[in-house]
Design a protein around this motif. Structure first.
Motif, PDB file in Angstrom:
ATOM      1  N   GLU A   1       0.833  -1.209   0.000  1.00  0.00           N
ATOM      2  CA  GLU A   1       0.000   0.000   0.000  1.00  0.00           C
ATOM      3  C   GLU A   1       0.866   1.257   0.000  1.00  0.00           C
ATOM      4  O   GLU A   1       0.603   2.212  -0.747  1.00  0.00           O
ATOM      5  CB  GLU A   1      -0.918  -0.005   1.221  1.00  0.00           C
ATOM      6  CG  GLU A   1      -1.851   1.199   1.298  1.00  0.00           C
ATOM      7  CD  GLU A   1      -2.740   1.171   2.525  1.00  0.00           C
ATOM      8  OE1 GLU A   1      -3.499   2.136   2.727  1.00  0.00           O
ATOM      9  OE2 GLU A   1      -2.679   0.183   3.288  1.00  0.00           O
TER      10      GLU A   1
ATOM     11  N   THR B   1       2.622   1.685  -3.426  1.00  0.00           N
ATOM     12  CA  THR B   1       1.701   2.194  -4.443  1.00  0.00           C
ATOM     13  C   THR B   1       1.444   3.677  -4.264  1.00  0.00           C
ATOM     14  O   THR B   1       1.466   4.455  -5.233  1.00  0.00           O
ATOM     15  CB  THR B   1       0.370   1.424  -4.382  1.00  0.00           C
ATOM     16  OG1 THR B   1       0.616   0.029  -4.564  1.00  0.00           O
ATOM     17  CG2 THR B   1      -0.588   1.908  -5.457  1.00  0.00           C
TER      18      THR B   1
ATOM     19  N   ASN C   1       2.769   6.769  -6.787  1.00  0.00           N
ATOM     20  CA  ASN C   1       1.749   7.590  -7.438  1.00  0.00           C
ATOM     21  C   ASN C   1       1.758   9.035  -6.951  1.00  0.00           C
ATOM     22  O   ASN C   1       0.862   9.811  -7.311  1.00  0.00           O
ATOM     23  CB  ASN C   1       0.358   6.988  -7.204  1.00  0.00           C
ATOM     24  CG  ASN C   1       0.122   5.736  -8.019  1.00  0.00           C
ATOM     25  OD1 ASN C   1       0.737   5.546  -9.066  1.00  0.00           O
ATOM     26  ND2 ASN C   1      -0.753   4.863  -7.552  1.00  0.00           N
TER      27      ASN C   1
ATOM     28  N   ILE D   1       1.288   3.541 -11.208  1.00  0.00           N
ATOM     29  CA  ILE D   1       1.076   2.205 -10.665  1.00  0.00           C
ATOM     30  C   ILE D   1      -0.400   1.982 -10.340  1.00  0.00           C
ATOM     31  O   ILE D   1      -1.045   2.828  -9.729  1.00  0.00           O
ATOM     32  CB  ILE D   1       1.927   1.984  -9.396  1.00  0.00           C
ATOM     33  CG1 ILE D   1       3.417   2.003  -9.744  1.00  0.00           C
ATOM     34  CG2 ILE D   1       1.576   0.674  -8.713  1.00  0.00           C
ATOM     35  CD1 ILE D   1       3.850   0.876 -10.642  1.00  0.00           C
ATOM     36  N   ASP D   2      -0.921   0.813 -10.755  1.00  0.00           N
ATOM     37  CA  ASP D   2      -2.281   0.426 -10.410  1.00  0.00           C
ATOM     38  C   ASP D   2      -2.284  -0.314  -9.074  1.00  0.00           C
ATOM     39  O   ASP D   2      -1.324  -1.031  -8.737  1.00  0.00           O
ATOM     40  CB  ASP D   2      -2.872  -0.484 -11.499  1.00  0.00           C
ATOM     41  CG  ASP D   2      -3.051   0.255 -12.820  1.00  0.00           C
ATOM     42  OD1 ASP D   2      -3.335   1.469 -12.775  1.00  0.00           O
ATOM     43  OD2 ASP D   2      -2.887  -0.381 -13.889  1.00  0.00           O
ATOM     44  N   ASP D   3      -3.354  -0.144  -8.320  1.00  0.00           N
ATOM     45  CA  ASP D   3      -3.480  -0.777  -7.002  1.00  0.00           C
ATOM     46  C   ASP D   3      -3.727  -2.279  -7.165  1.00  0.00           C
ATOM     47  O   ASP D   3      -4.706  -2.692  -7.790  1.00  0.00           O
ATOM     48  CB  ASP D   3      -4.620  -0.112  -6.235  1.00  0.00           C
ATOM     49  CG  ASP D   3      -4.695  -0.583  -4.787  1.00  0.00           C
ATOM     50  OD1 ASP D   3      -3.962  -1.526  -4.425  1.00  0.00           O
ATOM     51  OD2 ASP D   3      -5.484  -0.001  -4.023  1.00  0.00           O
TER      52      ASP D   3
ATOM     53  N   SER E   1      -8.529  -5.215 -10.532  1.00  0.00           N
ATOM     54  CA  SER E   1      -7.086  -5.083 -10.771  1.00  0.00           C
ATOM     55  C   SER E   1      -6.595  -6.146 -11.747  1.00  0.00           C
ATOM     56  O   SER E   1      -6.781  -7.359 -11.527  1.00  0.00           O
ATOM     57  CB  SER E   1      -6.331  -5.202  -9.451  1.00  0.00           C
ATOM     58  OG  SER E   1      -4.946  -5.357  -9.661  1.00  0.00           O
TER      59      SER E   1
ATOM     60  N   TRP F   1       0.802  -3.908 -14.273  1.00  0.00           N
ATOM     61  CA  TRP F   1       1.060  -3.054 -13.112  1.00  0.00           C
ATOM     62  C   TRP F   1       1.286  -1.586 -13.468  1.00  0.00           C
ATOM     63  O   TRP F   1       0.688  -0.702 -12.869  1.00  0.00           O
ATOM     64  CB  TRP F   1       2.309  -3.560 -12.371  1.00  0.00           C
ATOM     65  CG  TRP F   1       2.100  -4.751 -11.512  1.00  0.00           C
ATOM     66  CD1 TRP F   1       2.035  -6.054 -11.919  1.00  0.00           C
ATOM     67  CD2 TRP F   1       1.938  -4.769 -10.093  1.00  0.00           C
ATOM     68  NE1 TRP F   1       1.851  -6.884 -10.844  1.00  0.00           N
ATOM     69  CE2 TRP F   1       1.787  -6.130  -9.714  1.00  0.00           C
ATOM     70  CE3 TRP F   1       1.924  -3.789  -9.109  1.00  0.00           C
ATOM     71  CZ2 TRP F   1       1.614  -6.515  -8.379  1.00  0.00           C
ATOM     72  CZ3 TRP F   1       1.758  -4.169  -7.780  1.00  0.00           C
ATOM     73  CH2 TRP F   1       1.589  -5.515  -7.423  1.00  0.00           C
ATOM     74  N   SER F   2       2.176  -1.354 -14.399  1.00  0.00           N
ATOM     75  CA  SER F   2       2.734  -0.009 -14.574  1.00  0.00           C
ATOM     76  C   SER F   2       2.217   0.706 -15.821  1.00  0.00           C
ATOM     77  O   SER F   2       2.075   0.099 -16.895  1.00  0.00           O
ATOM     78  CB  SER F   2       4.263  -0.089 -14.637  1.00  0.00           C
ATOM     79  OG  SER F   2       4.824   1.165 -14.936  1.00  0.00           O
TER      80      SER F   2
ATOM     81  N   ALA G   1       7.763  -4.818  -5.080  1.00  0.00           N
ATOM     82  CA  ALA G   1       6.349  -5.067  -5.356  1.00  0.00           C
ATOM     83  C   ALA G   1       6.051  -6.560  -5.373  1.00  0.00           C
ATOM     84  O   ALA G   1       5.021  -7.010  -4.838  1.00  0.00           O
ATOM     85  CB  ALA G   1       5.963  -4.437  -6.686  1.00  0.00           C
TER      86      ALA G   1
END
Length: 348
Positions: free
Chosen positions: A119, A122, A126, A145-147, A153, A204-205, A237
């Motif tokens: 967390e 991320t 961001n 970056i996506d959570d 997701s 992810w990115s 990650a």
């Protein structure tokens, strides 16, 4: 002997013309007092105007680079702070993993540490400065970056699909309790490309590998941004995601131990990579600062050249303003007196 007369209207009109000229001179003089330079460089310098314009152009160009470097330095400083916080999170996570590998930490505590690290990672990746995302490479208007744990997701879906494809059942299936250490080690090897390979940018990115390149001097450029696609970020990650996910499932103790052992290695490597990245960012910060100092010295030289050409004596300019103001006030008074002159008034 011939006598003639002078019209009071003609005198009044002459005074008005003189007043207008004085007011124009006053505007120029006040401008010279406020700027410290001649009001009309072309008129004052003549053929030397070209040199003045050239110096002014170079002066503005250098100052533009200094201003740009100020923004670059602020962005690099914000990036450095974020990297420091990521490194601290990684170090805390490594301490928990080390305790878990020696049997001193509960599985729930280790899982919570992995979730908290993911967390924090991320959120920090961001982070933005001045409306631009710090770790997005050149794609600064999109979150890099996506959570992993967000609904829908793609990273989580890809991870779950890889687990199902490798074992034939999901993480929360009771059959996961029979996973052996070699099985988990083999799965972690197979899923690693999702983090360190092409799967990272697919799932992810949104960041680009290409970083921002800024001109920090007339003949010098520097890479002035950091991408979330850095190897250290990917390894951290992977460690945080696998621990967060697998230790909250039905995976066996042996499988969890294998995941923890792999995570210890990944986080250790990530901390080393992040240390290198922080050092490179610090070197770039120093380059930008040094470049700005050199440019300011050059800018000062150009400014002195401009002042030598266009500069005025402030005391002389102030005196000229005072004289013009006095002249204008006198002109107003005389004009008012002349306008009061009348033949009828004289006869009366």
């Amino acid at each position: 002997m011939k006598t003639s007369f002078i019209s009071s209207a003609a005198v009044s009109q002459a005074m008005r013309y003189s007043l207008v000229r004085s007011q124009g001179d006053l505007v120029k003089a006040q401008k010279e007092v406020s700027t410290g330079k001649v009001a009309d460089a072309g008129l004052a310098l003549g053929a030397r105007t070209a040199s003045s314009i050239s110096f002014a152009r170079d002066f503005e160009r250098l100052n533009g680079i200094v201003d740009s470097n100020g923004l670059v330095s602020s962005r690099l400083s914000a990036t450095q702070k974020a990297l420091d916080q990521i490194t601290l999170a990684a170090q805390d996570f490594l301490a928990t993993l080390t305790s878990a590998s020696s049997g001193d930490a509960l599985s729930a505590v280790t899982q919570a540490s992995g979730a908290a690290t993911l967390e924090a990672l991320t959120a920090l990746l961001n982070s933005s400065f001045n409306g631009e995302h710090l770790f997005a490479g050149t794609n600064t208007d999109v979150k890099p970056i996506d959570d992993f744990n967000a609904a829908g997701s793609t990273a989580k879906a890809a991870f779950d699909a890889a687990f199902l494809a490798h074992f034939g059942f999901a993480q929360n299936d009771p059959a996961a309790n029979a996973i052996t250490k070699p099985d988990m080690e083999a799965f972690l090897i197979s899923v690693e490309p999702q983090f360190t390979g092409p799967g990272w940018q697919a799932n992810w990115s949104n960041a680009t590998d290409q970083a921002i390149v800024s001109r920090i001097a007339l003949n010098e450029t520097a890479v002035t941004s950091v991408s979330a696609n850095n190897d250290g970020v990917r390894k951290l990650a992977m460690a945080a995601a696998t621990i967060s996910d697998l230790l909250s499932s039905e995976v066996s103790i042996a499988g969890q131990s294998a995941a923890i052992a792999r995570a210890v290695t990944l986080v250790g490597e990530a901390i080393a990579d992040l240390g290198t990245l922080r050092a490179e960012t610090g070197i770039t910060e120093k380059r930008v600062t040094d470049a700005s100092q050199r440019i300011k010295l050059q800018s000062d030289l150009f400014e002195r050249q401009i002042l030598d050409l266009e500069g005025v004596d402030p005391y002389e300019a102030s005196t000229r303003v005072a004289d013009l103001l006095s002249h204008i006030e006198t002109s107003y008074a005389l004009t008012a007196r002349i306008q009061q002159l009348s033949f009828l008034r004289f006869l009366g």
